[in-house]
Design a protein around this motif. Structure first.
Motif, PDB file in Angstrom:
ATOM      1  N   VAL A 108      -2.292  65.736   0.862  1.00  0.00           N
ATOM      2  CA  VAL A 108      -1.201  64.852   0.451  1.00  0.00           C
ATOM      3  C   VAL A 108      -1.177  64.753  -1.076  1.00  0.00           C
ATOM      4  O   VAL A 108      -0.106  64.832  -1.694  1.00  0.00           O
ATOM      5  CB  VAL A 108      -1.346  63.451   1.091  1.00  0.00           C
ATOM      6  CG1 VAL A 108      -0.294  62.489   0.553  1.00  0.00           C
ATOM      7  CG2 VAL A 108      -1.269  63.539   2.605  1.00  0.00           C
ATOM      8  N   ARG A 109      -2.336  64.613  -1.680  1.00  0.00           N
ATOM      9  CA  ARG A 109      -2.411  64.537  -3.149  1.00  0.00           C
ATOM     10  C   ARG A 109      -1.923  65.827  -3.799  1.00  0.00           C
ATOM     11  O   ARG A 109      -1.225  65.791  -4.813  1.00  0.00           O
ATOM     12  CB  ARG A 109      -3.828  64.218  -3.587  1.00  0.00           C
ATOM     13  CG  ARG A 109      -4.219  62.797  -3.310  1.00  0.00           C
ATOM     14  CD  ARG A 109      -5.546  62.448  -3.961  1.00  0.00           C
ATOM     15  NE  ARG A 109      -5.925  61.095  -3.610  1.00  0.00           N
ATOM     16  CZ  ARG A 109      -7.082  60.763  -3.073  1.00  0.00           C
ATOM     17  NH1 ARG A 109      -8.021  61.670  -2.863  1.00  0.00           N
ATOM     18  NH2 ARG A 109      -7.338  59.508  -2.769  1.00  0.00           N
ATOM     19  N   LEU A 123      10.576  58.799   2.349  1.00  0.00           N
ATOM     20  CA  LEU A 123       9.285  58.996   3.008  1.00  0.00           C
ATOM     21  C   LEU A 123       8.750  57.682   3.559  1.00  0.00           C
ATOM     22  O   LEU A 123       8.236  57.626   4.677  1.00  0.00           O
ATOM     23  CB  LEU A 123       8.279  59.612   2.030  1.00  0.00           C
ATOM     24  CG  LEU A 123       8.508  61.077   1.681  1.00  0.00           C
ATOM     25  CD1 LEU A 123       7.647  61.476   0.493  1.00  0.00           C
ATOM     26  CD2 LEU A 123       8.228  61.965   2.874  1.00  0.00           C
ATOM     27  N   TRP A 124       8.855  56.614   2.759  1.00  0.00           N
ATOM     28  CA  TRP A 124       8.367  55.314   3.220  1.00  0.00           C
ATOM     29  C   TRP A 124       9.092  54.884   4.492  1.00  0.00           C
ATOM     30  O   TRP A 124       8.488  54.375   5.436  1.00  0.00           O
ATOM     31  CB  TRP A 124       8.523  54.251   2.134  1.00  0.00           C
ATOM     32  CG  TRP A 124       7.840  52.992   2.547  1.00  0.00           C
ATOM     33  CD1 TRP A 124       8.372  51.939   3.235  1.00  0.00           C
ATOM     34  CD2 TRP A 124       6.454  52.693   2.376  1.00  0.00           C
ATOM     35  NE1 TRP A 124       7.413  50.994   3.486  1.00  0.00           N
ATOM     36  CE2 TRP A 124       6.224  51.435   2.966  1.00  0.00           C
ATOM     37  CE3 TRP A 124       5.395  53.351   1.776  1.00  0.00           C
ATOM     38  CZ2 TRP A 124       4.981  50.826   2.969  1.00  0.00           C
ATOM     39  CZ3 TRP A 124       4.155  52.746   1.773  1.00  0.00           C
ATOM     40  CH2 TRP A 124       3.953  51.504   2.368  1.00  0.00           C
ATOM     41  N   ARG A 177       3.900  57.745   3.887  1.00  0.00           N
ATOM     42  CA  ARG A 177       3.859  56.535   3.064  1.00  0.00           C
ATOM     43  C   ARG A 177       2.848  56.662   1.931  1.00  0.00           C
ATOM     44  O   ARG A 177       3.093  56.185   0.828  1.00  0.00           O
ATOM     45  CB  ARG A 177       3.567  55.315   3.934  1.00  0.00           C
ATOM     46  CG  ARG A 177       4.775  54.944   4.760  1.00  0.00           C
ATOM     47  CD  ARG A 177       4.544  53.716   5.576  1.00  0.00           C
ATOM     48  NE  ARG A 177       5.834  53.204   6.037  1.00  0.00           N
ATOM     49  CZ  ARG A 177       5.985  52.050   6.640  1.00  0.00           C
ATOM     50  NH1 ARG A 177       4.942  51.280   6.877  1.00  0.00           N
ATOM     51  NH2 ARG A 177       7.176  51.660   7.019  1.00  0.00           N
ATOM     52  N   ILE A 178       1.737  57.306   2.197  1.00  0.00           N
ATOM     53  CA  ILE A 178       0.774  57.541   1.117  1.00  0.00           C
ATOM     54  C   ILE A 178       1.421  58.424   0.053  1.00  0.00           C
ATOM     55  O   ILE A 178       1.340  58.140  -1.145  1.00  0.00           O
ATOM     56  CB  ILE A 178      -0.527  58.168   1.657  1.00  0.00           C
ATOM     57  CG1 ILE A 178      -1.261  57.153   2.531  1.00  0.00           C
ATOM     58  CG2 ILE A 178      -1.413  58.656   0.503  1.00  0.00           C
ATOM     59  CD1 ILE A 178      -2.456  57.730   3.266  1.00  0.00           C
ATOM     60  N   LEU A 179       2.092  59.487   0.486  1.00  0.00           N
ATOM     61  CA  LEU A 179       2.785  60.363  -0.457  1.00  0.00           C
ATOM     62  C   LEU A 179       3.843  59.585  -1.227  1.00  0.00           C
ATOM     63  O   LEU A 179       4.004  59.775  -2.444  1.00  0.00           O
ATOM     64  CB  LEU A 179       3.406  61.546   0.288  1.00  0.00           C
ATOM     65  CG  LEU A 179       4.147  62.566  -0.566  1.00  0.00           C
ATOM     66  CD1 LEU A 179       3.256  63.151  -1.654  1.00  0.00           C
ATOM     67  CD2 LEU A 179       4.722  63.670   0.315  1.00  0.00           C
ATOM     68  N   ALA A 180       4.540  58.706  -0.559  1.00  0.00           N
ATOM     69  CA  ALA A 180       5.566  57.893  -1.229  1.00  0.00           C
ATOM     70  C   ALA A 180       4.968  57.092  -2.380  1.00  0.00           C
ATOM     71  O   ALA A 180       5.563  57.012  -3.461  1.00  0.00           O
ATOM     72  CB  ALA A 180       6.241  56.958  -0.226  1.00  0.00           C
ATOM     73  N   SER A 225      -2.547  49.560   7.190  1.00  0.00           N
ATOM     74  CA  SER A 225      -3.930  49.815   6.797  1.00  0.00           C
ATOM     75  C   SER A 225      -3.995  49.887   5.283  1.00  0.00           C
ATOM     76  O   SER A 225      -2.972  50.029   4.617  1.00  0.00           O
ATOM     77  CB  SER A 225      -4.436  51.132   7.391  1.00  0.00           C
ATOM     78  OG  SER A 225      -3.841  52.226   6.721  1.00  0.00           O
ATOM     79  N   SER A 226      -5.193  49.815   4.745  1.00  0.00           N
ATOM     80  CA  SER A 226      -5.339  49.872   3.291  1.00  0.00           C
ATOM     81  C   SER A 226      -5.159  51.278   2.753  1.00  0.00           C
ATOM     82  O   SER A 226      -5.076  51.477   1.553  1.00  0.00           O
ATOM     83  CB  SER A 226      -6.712  49.347   2.886  1.00  0.00           C
ATOM     84  OG  SER A 226      -7.723  50.158   3.452  1.00  0.00           O
ATOM     85  N   GLY A 227      -5.046  52.278   3.618  1.00  0.00           N
ATOM     86  CA  GLY A 227      -4.873  53.653   3.178  1.00  0.00           C
ATOM     87  C   GLY A 227      -3.572  53.903   2.452  1.00  0.00           C
ATOM     88  O   GLY A 227      -3.440  54.879   1.726  1.00  0.00           O
ATOM     89  N   CYS A 228      -2.594  53.032   2.630  1.00  0.00           N
ATOM     90  CA  CYS A 228      -1.302  53.216   1.965  1.00  0.00           C
ATOM     91  C   CYS A 228      -1.284  52.643   0.561  1.00  0.00           C
ATOM     92  O   CYS A 228      -0.308  52.813  -0.155  1.00  0.00           O
ATOM     93  CB  CYS A 228      -0.185  52.556   2.776  1.00  0.00           C
ATOM     94  SG  CYS A 228       0.181  53.400   4.297  1.00  0.00           S
TER      95      CYS A 228
END
Length: 83
Positions: free
Chosen positions: A19-20, A36-37, A45-48, A71-74
């Motif tokens: 993703v990064r 994306l979100w 969402r992470i990519l967003a 989750s905190s991953g976003c």
């Protein structure tokens, strides 16, 4: 993904380094970030958060995005401070 508190039905299993890497190719694209979100997909969402343009990010957008956190991953460190 469930062991990390991430709902499997909204996750594709894409590894974060991938993703990064994708975010580095895209650079900043605020409109795409919003699209994306809106998918609700965890990795999207992470990519967003990585491609959102901080200059176009405002408190209302941050509030809308954070109310949807599952989750905190976003959460991208410093995103809230960048506005």
């Amino acid at each position: 993904m469930a062991r990390f508190g991430i709902a499997n039905e909204k996750a594709l299993g894409v590894k974060i380094p991938e993703v990064r890497a994708l975010s580095k190719l895209i650079k900043k694209d605020h409109e795409l970030a919003q699209q994306l979100w809106d998918t609700g997909i965890h990795e999207a969402r992470i990519l967003a958060t990585l491609i959102a343009d901080p200059k176009l990010t405002n408190p209302k957008l941050i509030d809308n995005w954070t109310k949807d956190f599952a989750s905190s991953g976003c959460m991208r460190p410093g995103l809230r401070q960048s506005i």
